[in-house]
Write an enzyme that holds these catalytic residues in place. Structure first.
Site, PDB file in Angstrom:
ATOM      1  N   LYS A   1       0.835  -1.220   0.000  1.00 56.73           N
ATOM      2  CA  LYS A   1       0.000   0.000   0.000  1.00 56.73           C
ATOM      3  C   LYS A   1       0.859   1.255   0.000  1.00 56.73           C
ATOM      4  O   LYS A   1       0.599   2.199   0.744  1.00 56.73           O
ATOM      5  CB  LYS A   1      -0.973   0.001   1.178  1.00 56.73           C
ATOM      6  CG  LYS A   1      -1.955  -1.172   1.143  1.00 56.73           C
ATOM      7  CD  LYS A   1      -3.004  -1.072   2.216  1.00 56.73           C
ATOM      8  CE  LYS A   1      -3.929  -2.277   2.240  1.00 56.73           C
ATOM      9  NZ  LYS A   1      -3.264  -3.537   2.636  1.00 56.73           N
TER      10      LYS A   1
HETATM   11  O1  LIG Z   1      -9.190  -3.113   1.571  1.00 56.70           O
HETATM   12  C1  LIG Z   1      -8.317  -3.881   1.989  1.00 56.70           C
HETATM   13  C2  LIG Z   1      -7.054  -3.926   1.472  1.00 56.70           C
HETATM   14  C3  LIG Z   1      -6.162  -4.830   1.966  1.00 56.70           C
HETATM   15  N1  LIG Z   1      -6.484  -5.677   2.970  1.00 56.70           N
HETATM   16  C4  LIG Z   1      -5.478  -6.648   3.420  1.00 56.70           C
HETATM   17  O2  LIG Z   1      -5.949  -7.977   3.098  1.00 56.70           O
HETATM   18  C5  LIG Z   1      -5.690  -8.866   4.157  1.00 56.70           C
HETATM   19  C6  LIG Z   1      -6.985  -9.339   4.772  1.00 56.70           C
HETATM   20  O3  LIG Z   1      -6.735 -10.276   5.801  1.00 56.70           O
HETATM   21  P1  LIG Z   1      -7.896 -11.208   6.438  1.00 56.70           P
HETATM   22  O4  LIG Z   1      -7.203 -11.905   7.551  1.00 56.70           O
HETATM   23  O5  LIG Z   1      -8.379 -12.142   5.364  1.00 56.70           O
HETATM   24  O6  LIG Z   1      -8.967 -10.290   6.916  1.00 56.70           O
HETATM   25  C7  LIG Z   1      -4.786  -8.107   5.129  1.00 56.70           C
HETATM   26  O7  LIG Z   1      -3.450  -8.322   4.748  1.00 56.70           O
HETATM   27  C8  LIG Z   1      -5.150  -6.657   4.895  1.00 56.70           C
HETATM   28  O8  LIG Z   1      -4.067  -5.791   5.174  1.00 56.70           O
HETATM   29  C9  LIG Z   1      -7.745  -5.631   3.500  1.00 56.70           C
HETATM   30  O9  LIG Z   1      -8.110  -6.394   4.420  1.00 56.70           O
HETATM   31  N2  LIG Z   1      -8.632  -4.727   2.983  1.00 56.70           N
END
Ligand SMILES: O=c1ccn([C@@H]2O[C@H](COP(=O)(O)O)[C@@H](O)[C@H]2O)c(=O)[nH]1
Length: 275
Positions: free
Chosen positions: A90
């Site tokens: 990001k």
């Molecule tokens: O909008 C967003 C952008 C990035 N993320 C990232 O994805 C994963 C989600 O992890 P989970 O454990 O499946 O919830 C995490 O690395 C976030 O930084 C997001 O969730 N939303």
């Protein structure tokens, strides 16, 4: 690369690699020296089930474990050479600094794509596009509730007064996407916004986090975001990420086997949805 991995593994699942030392299984719990061992075991257990991996750089950097991330990237490349790696960083900064971030993502870590914030404009994105064959995913409508604070605001100076996330989608489908290197991040927690983004950006890959721990529904997500032609060939790809629900499906020594089972379940839900 993404389309090939999707077809070969019959998968729209991206396994997110977010290793939290406090949630490592069994005897590794609390020991940041084992981030690589944990993630490598997850990769070994899921390599034939995914269309992408998404290591989250924060989990490595917070522990001073960038060397383990480098080893993990190399391990994925050897174990699953056909699977694209999206580095979730990001980033977003002025051009000269963006050049360094692009070197970090593509040269140091060897990622195939990186997530970026578009808030600073096109000149903050352009340095990444100088790497042929590499991709960028721009944050568009993120999965968190606070995403609305800015992303849902209307832009008075743009014709039609689109919401900010709609404008980002239009730019990524059109003028900013000079060489087909651009995708968008849209949260599975907001399916109607996924549909809206897909209407504005019919062909760009959508990276969709939020299935699993954040409660997004797999089938609804694919119906909203995936597009295909009459023969079922993908024309608008989705890369649906699940991290914690797979990584921590078991906290015991059987973590890799249980993670595989959860990945298989999620992959099936994502694959069968459009039919
Ligand atoms: O909008 C967003 C952008 C990035 N993320 C990232 O994805 C994963 C989600 O992890 P989970 O454990 O499946 O919830 C995490 O690395 C976030 O930084 C997001 O969730 N939303």
């Amino acid at each position: 690369m993404l389309l090939r991995a999707e077809a070969r593994h019959r998968s729209r699942l991206c396994v997110g690699l977010d290793p939290d030392p406090g949630r490592l299984p069994g005897r590794w719990r609390g020991d940041a020296a084992h981030l690589y061992d944990f993630c490598a075991a997850i990769v070994d257990a899921t390599a034939d089930l995914v269309c992408a991996y998404k290591p989250q750089i924060a989990y490595f950097a917070a522990c001073g474990a960038e060397d383990q991330l480098e080893r993990l990237m190399a391990h994925i490349r050897v174990t699953a050479p056909e699977v694209p790696i999206i580095l979730d960083a990001k980033r977003g900064d002025i051009g000269s600094t963006a050049e360094q971030y692009a070197r970090e993502a593509f040269e140091r870590y060897g990622a195939d794509a990186v997530t970026l914030s578009p808030l600073m404009g096109f000149d903050s994105i352009e340095p990444y596009l100088r790497y042929p064959g590499k991709g960028v995913f721009l944050l568009c409508r993120t999965s968190n509730p606070g995403g609305d604070d800015l992303q849902a605001q209307r832009l008075a100076d743009v014709p039609g007064q689109p919401r900010l996330y709609e404008h980002i989608a239009t730019l990524a489908q059109g003028p900013w996407n000079r060489n087909g290197q651009m995708g968008l991040v849209v949260g599975a927690t907001y399916p109607s916004e996924i549909e809206r983004v897909r209407a504005l950006a019919p062909t760009v890959p959508l990276l969709i986090p939020g299935v699993g721990a954040q409660g997004g529904d797999a089938a609804t997500t694919v119906r909203a975001g995936w597009r295909g032609d009459a023969e079922g060939r993908t024309t608008g790809p989705v890369v649906v990420n699940s991290s914690r629900a797979i990584l921590y499906a078991s906290g015991g020594e059987d973590f890799a086997t249980v993670a595989r089972a959860e990945a298989e379940r999620t992959r099936a839900a994502l694959w069968l949805a459009p039919a």
